[in-house]
Design a protein around this motif. Structure first.
Motif, PDB file in Angstrom:
ATOM      1  N   THR A  11      48.909  31.598  31.400  1.00 42.20           N
ATOM      2  CA  THR A  11      48.626  30.219  31.798  1.00 42.20           C
ATOM      3  C   THR A  11      48.455  29.375  30.537  1.00 42.20           C
ATOM      4  O   THR A  11      48.422  29.908  29.435  1.00 42.20           O
ATOM      5  N   LYS A  12      48.298  28.045  30.749  1.00 41.31           N
ATOM      6  CA  LYS A  12      48.155  27.188  29.563  1.00 41.31           C
ATOM      7  C   LYS A  12      46.728  27.235  29.023  1.00 41.31           C
ATOM      8  O   LYS A  12      46.503  27.334  27.830  1.00 41.31           O
ATOM      9  N   THR A  13      45.750  27.132  29.939  1.00 38.55           N
ATOM     10  CA  THR A  13      44.358  27.063  29.474  1.00 38.55           C
ATOM     11  C   THR A  13      43.435  27.995  30.267  1.00 38.55           C
ATOM     12  O   THR A  13      42.731  28.813  29.695  1.00 38.55           O
ATOM     13  N   ILE A  14      43.453  27.831  31.598  1.00 42.11           N
ATOM     14  CA  ILE A  14      42.491  28.595  32.405  1.00 42.11           C
ATOM     15  C   ILE A  14      43.025  30.011  32.644  1.00 42.11           C
ATOM     16  O   ILE A  14      44.133  30.188  33.147  1.00 42.11           O
ATOM     17  N   GLY A  15      42.226  31.004  32.249  1.00 39.73           N
ATOM     18  CA  GLY A  15      42.612  32.399  32.510  1.00 39.73           C
ATOM     19  C   GLY A  15      43.282  33.097  31.352  1.00 39.73           C
ATOM     20  O   GLY A  15      43.747  34.220  31.506  1.00 39.73           O
ATOM     21  N   LYS A  16      43.333  32.431  30.192  1.00 35.01           N
ATOM     22  CA  LYS A  16      43.905  33.128  29.026  1.00 35.01           C
ATOM     23  C   LYS A  16      42.959  34.241  28.585  1.00 35.01           C
ATOM     24  O   LYS A  16      43.361  35.182  27.935  1.00 35.01           O
ATOM     25  N   ARG A  17      41.668  34.047  28.949  1.00 36.83           N
ATOM     26  CA  ARG A  17      40.716  35.152  28.769  1.00 36.83           C
ATOM     27  C   ARG A  17      39.894  35.244  30.046  1.00 36.83           C
ATOM     28  O   ARG A  17      39.463  34.207  30.590  1.00 36.83           O
ATOM     29  N   ILE A  18      39.740  36.475  30.521  1.00 34.75           N
ATOM     30  CA  ILE A  18      38.988  36.680  31.767  1.00 34.75           C
ATOM     31  C   ILE A  18      37.976  37.784  31.513  1.00 34.75           C
ATOM     32  O   ILE A  18      38.327  38.836  30.976  1.00 34.75           O
ATOM     33  N   VAL A  19      36.726  37.521  31.862  1.00 34.83           N
ATOM     34  CA  VAL A  19      35.751  38.612  31.756  1.00 34.83           C
ATOM     35  C   VAL A  19      35.247  38.939  33.155  1.00 34.83           C
ATOM     36  O   VAL A  19      35.065  38.056  33.997  1.00 34.83           O
ATOM     37  N   TYR A  20      35.055  40.244  33.374  1.00 36.54           N
ATOM     38  CA  TYR A  20      34.659  40.695  34.705  1.00 36.54           C
ATOM     39  C   TYR A  20      33.352  41.481  34.618  1.00 36.54           C
ATOM     40  O   TYR A  20      33.175  42.309  33.729  1.00 36.54           O
ATOM     41  N   TYR A  21      32.452  41.197  35.545  1.00 34.73           N
ATOM     42  CA  TYR A  21      31.214  41.966  35.656  1.00 34.73           C
ATOM     43  C   TYR A  21      31.100  42.467  37.086  1.00 34.73           C
ATOM     44  O   TYR A  21      31.460  41.759  38.022  1.00 34.73           O
ATOM     45  N   LYS A  22      30.552  43.683  37.220  1.00 32.67           N
ATOM     46  CA  LYS A  22      30.370  44.217  38.572  1.00 32.67           C
ATOM     47  C   LYS A  22      29.323  43.421  39.324  1.00 32.67           C
ATOM     48  O   LYS A  22      29.478  43.110  40.499  1.00 32.67           O
ATOM     49  N   LYS A  23      28.216  43.121  38.639  1.00 30.39           N
ATOM     50  CA  LYS A  23      27.080  42.487  39.305  1.00 30.39           C
ATOM     51  C   LYS A  23      26.395  41.517  38.351  1.00 30.39           C
ATOM     52  O   LYS A  23      26.081  41.911  37.218  1.00 30.39           O
ATOM     53  N   VAL A  24      26.195  40.310  38.770  1.00 30.36           N
ATOM     54  CA  VAL A  24      25.534  39.312  37.917  1.00 30.36           C
ATOM     55  C   VAL A  24      24.532  38.528  38.770  1.00 30.36           C
ATOM     56  O   VAL A  24      24.524  38.642  39.993  1.00 30.36           O
ATOM     57  N   THR A  25      23.701  37.728  38.106  1.00 28.87           N
ATOM     58  CA  THR A  25      22.869  36.785  38.875  1.00 28.87           C
ATOM     59  C   THR A  25      23.820  35.755  39.464  1.00 28.87           C
ATOM     60  O   THR A  25      23.986  35.655  40.676  1.00 28.87           O
ATOM     61  N   SER A  26      24.464  35.008  38.564  1.00 30.24           N
ATOM     62  CA  SER A  26      25.431  33.990  38.977  1.00 30.24           C
ATOM     63  C   SER A  26      26.499  33.914  37.893  1.00 30.24           C
ATOM     64  O   SER A  26      26.162  33.926  36.697  1.00 30.24           O
ATOM     65  N   THR A  27      27.754  33.854  38.287  1.00 35.42           N
ATOM     66  CA  THR A  27      28.816  33.739  37.274  1.00 35.42           C
ATOM     67  C   THR A  27      28.659  32.434  36.488  1.00 35.42           C
ATOM     68  O   THR A  27      29.070  32.346  35.334  1.00 35.42           O
ATOM     69  N   ASN A  28      28.050  31.422  37.123  1.00 29.39           N
ATOM     70  CA  ASN A  28      27.818  30.170  36.393  1.00 29.39           C
ATOM     71  C   ASN A  28      26.884  30.405  35.202  1.00 29.39           C
ATOM     72  O   ASN A  28      27.109  29.869  34.112  1.00 29.39           O
ATOM     73  N   LEU A  33      26.402  30.930  29.267  1.00 29.88           N
ATOM     74  CA  LEU A  33      26.082  31.786  28.125  1.00 29.88           C
ATOM     75  C   LEU A  33      27.292  31.881  27.188  1.00 29.88           C
ATOM     76  O   LEU A  33      27.168  31.786  25.967  1.00 29.88           O
ATOM     77  N   GLU A  34      28.456  32.047  27.788  1.00 31.36           N
ATOM     78  CA  GLU A  34      29.693  32.125  26.996  1.00 31.36           C
ATOM     79  C   GLU A  34      29.913  30.814  26.243  1.00 31.36           C
ATOM     80  O   GLU A  34      30.346  30.819  25.093  1.00 31.36           O
ATOM     81  N   ILE A  35      29.635  29.696  26.914  1.00 26.84           N
ATOM     82  CA  ILE A  35      29.810  28.389  26.257  1.00 26.84           C
ATOM     83  C   ILE A  35      28.852  28.274  25.073  1.00 26.84           C
ATOM     84  O   ILE A  35      29.228  27.848  23.973  1.00 26.84           O
ATOM     85  N   ALA A  36      27.609  28.710  25.293  1.00 25.34           N
ATOM     86  CA  ALA A  36      26.623  28.660  24.193  1.00 25.34           C
ATOM     87  C   ALA A  36      27.090  29.512  23.022  1.00 25.34           C
ATOM     88  O   ALA A  36      26.785  29.225  21.861  1.00 25.34           O
ATOM     89  N   ASN A  37      27.851  30.566  23.318  1.00 22.60           N
ATOM     90  CA  ASN A  37      28.358  31.442  22.255  1.00 22.60           C
ATOM     91  C   ASN A  37      29.732  31.006  21.759  1.00 22.60           C
ATOM     92  O   ASN A  37      30.437  31.785  21.113  1.00 22.60           O
ATOM     93  N   GLY A  38      30.149  29.796  22.133  1.00 17.00           N
ATOM     94  CA  GLY A  38      31.381  29.231  21.584  1.00 17.00           C
ATOM     95  C   GLY A  38      32.644  29.525  22.377  1.00 17.00           C
ATOM     96  O   GLY A  38      33.747  29.474  21.826  1.00 17.00           O
ATOM     97  N   ALA A  39      32.504  29.823  23.669  1.00 15.01           N
ATOM     98  CA  ALA A  39      33.686  30.143  24.487  1.00 15.01           C
ATOM     99  C   ALA A  39      34.738  29.037  24.411  1.00 15.01           C
ATOM    100  O   ALA A  39      34.410  27.857  24.294  1.00 15.01           O
ATOM    101  N   GLU A  40      35.981  29.452  24.517  1.00 16.28           N
ATOM    102  CA  GLU A  40      37.094  28.505  24.511  1.00 16.28           C
ATOM    103  C   GLU A  40      37.233  27.849  25.893  1.00 16.28           C
ATOM    104  O   GLU A  40      36.766  28.397  26.892  1.00 16.28           O
ATOM    105  N   ASP A  41      37.896  26.691  25.915  1.00 14.96           N
ATOM    106  CA  ASP A  41      38.216  25.994  27.159  1.00 14.96           C
ATOM    107  C   ASP A  41      39.013  26.946  28.064  1.00 14.96           C
ATOM    108  O   ASP A  41      40.005  27.539  27.628  1.00 14.96           O
ATOM    109  N   GLY A  42      38.562  27.120  29.307  1.00  9.91           N
ATOM    110  CA  GLY A  42      39.365  27.888  30.260  1.00  9.91           C
ATOM    111  C   GLY A  42      38.974  29.340  30.449  1.00  9.91           C
ATOM    112  O   GLY A  42      39.606  30.050  31.239  1.00  9.91           O
ATOM    113  N   LEU A  43      37.920  29.774  29.761  1.00 13.63           N
ATOM    114  CA  LEU A  43      37.473  31.164  29.951  1.00 13.63           C
ATOM    115  C   LEU A  43      36.999  31.364  31.398  1.00 13.63           C
ATOM    116  O   LEU A  43      36.281  30.526  31.953  1.00 13.63           O
ATOM    117  N   VAL A  44      37.418  32.455  32.015  1.00  7.02           N
ATOM    118  CA  VAL A  44      37.033  32.719  33.412  1.00  7.02           C
ATOM    119  C   VAL A  44      36.071  33.904  33.474  1.00  7.02           C
ATOM    120  O   VAL A  44      36.322  34.944  32.865  1.00  7.02           O
TER     121      VAL A  44
END
Ligand code: BTN
Length: 260
Positions: A11-28, A33-44
């Motif tokens: 894709t152009k932006t969304i989904g170029k990197r995808i991280v998966y967790y089995k169980k989380v509080t909230s993906t939001n 957290l990823e944004i605070a650590n400098g995540a790129e635009d479009g990380l899923v």
């Protein structure tokens, strides 16, 4: 879905990197957290299960293990404030497109509910972070009920919610559906960045379940009815009042109850 294959999408932006967790509080939460650590635009960020999935108006979003699509997208769209509302529209559009491609005729109940025959199958939440009045980042959370049987839905939403399984009568594979959704999100996000607002608005209005219908609304201190005469991702919903005047409402000011 057994385990998620994390291959990035073409894709152009969304989904170029995808991280998966089995169980989380909230993906939001994870996306922030990823944004605070400098995540790129479009990380899923995708989860198999959420323990504290959140919806609008502080509601809980029930997200049982591998029964639906529970994902969040970290966004840095560099858009003016008013255009940030369009993120909700593109989320709902992407979901409606995917359902349509599987012969599920979904409509959008302003501003962000994707519904089938009046029952909610998916919802979108947009959370934003501003720095000196400038939008800096946003998280788009998308929840879609896929393989939840009608009887598994919590009692309080049983009559107003649905799932792909309840509509079709059989289960659907979650991973390909998730990939389709990400590809559609990327498509609409690109149009938004390319300032194709008219294309987005037209598509969003075409999917509308409320335009030109009587609706009932609830704000902090009152509830009333009126005809929805116009919609705009930025301006909100235009309601014709009993005296004929038109009033625009934003999604954070009023909650739209069902069309009547
Ligand atoms: C709504 O209709 O109120 C919005 C619901 C949004 C739910 C999704 S599920 C994935 C993401 N993570 C969350 O905690 N919420 C969103």
């Amino acid at each position: 879905m057994t385990e998620f294959n994390l291959a990035p999408l073409d894709t152009k932006t969304i989904g170029k990197r995808i991280v998966y967790y089995k169980k989380v509080t909230s993906t939001n939460d994870l996306a922030w957290l990823e944004i605070a650590n400098g995540a790129e635009d479009g990380l899923v960020v995708i989860a198999g299960e959420q323990m504290k999935g959140r919806g609008r108006f502080g509601r809980n979003w029930v997200s049982p293990t591998r029964k639906g699509i529970w994902l969040s997208v970290a966004l840095k769209p560099r858009l003016p404030v008013d255009k940030m509302f369009s993120l909700m529209a593109i989320g709902a559009l992407a979901v409606a497109d995917v359902l349509k491609s599987h012969k599920l005729e979904a409509t959008i109940r302003w501003p962000n509910d994707v519904v089938i025959n009046g029952k909610k199958i998916a919802g979108i939440i947009i959370e934003t972070k501003f720095i000196s009045k400038e939008p800096e980042a946003a998280v788009m959370g998308v929840g879609m009920n896929v393989n939840i049987a009608q009887e598994e839905l919590p009692e309080e939403i049983k009559d107003i919610a649905t799932s792909a399984l309840a509509e079709k009568g059989y289960e659907m594979a979650i991973q390909p559906l998730t990939e389709e959704l990400i590809i559609r999100l990327d498509y609409w996000y690109q149009l938004l960045k390319d300032k194709q607002d008219n294309v987005i608005n037209d598509a969003w209005r075409n999917y509308s379940a409320v335009l030109n219908r009587m609706v009932s609304l609830r704000s902090k201190d009152c509830a009333y009815q009126g005809k929805a005469v116009d919609l705009d991702p930025c301006k909100g919903i235009a309601i014709e009042q009993s005296d004929g005047t038109i009033k625009w409402w934003q999604g954070d000011e009023v909650e739209l109850l069902r069309p009547i």
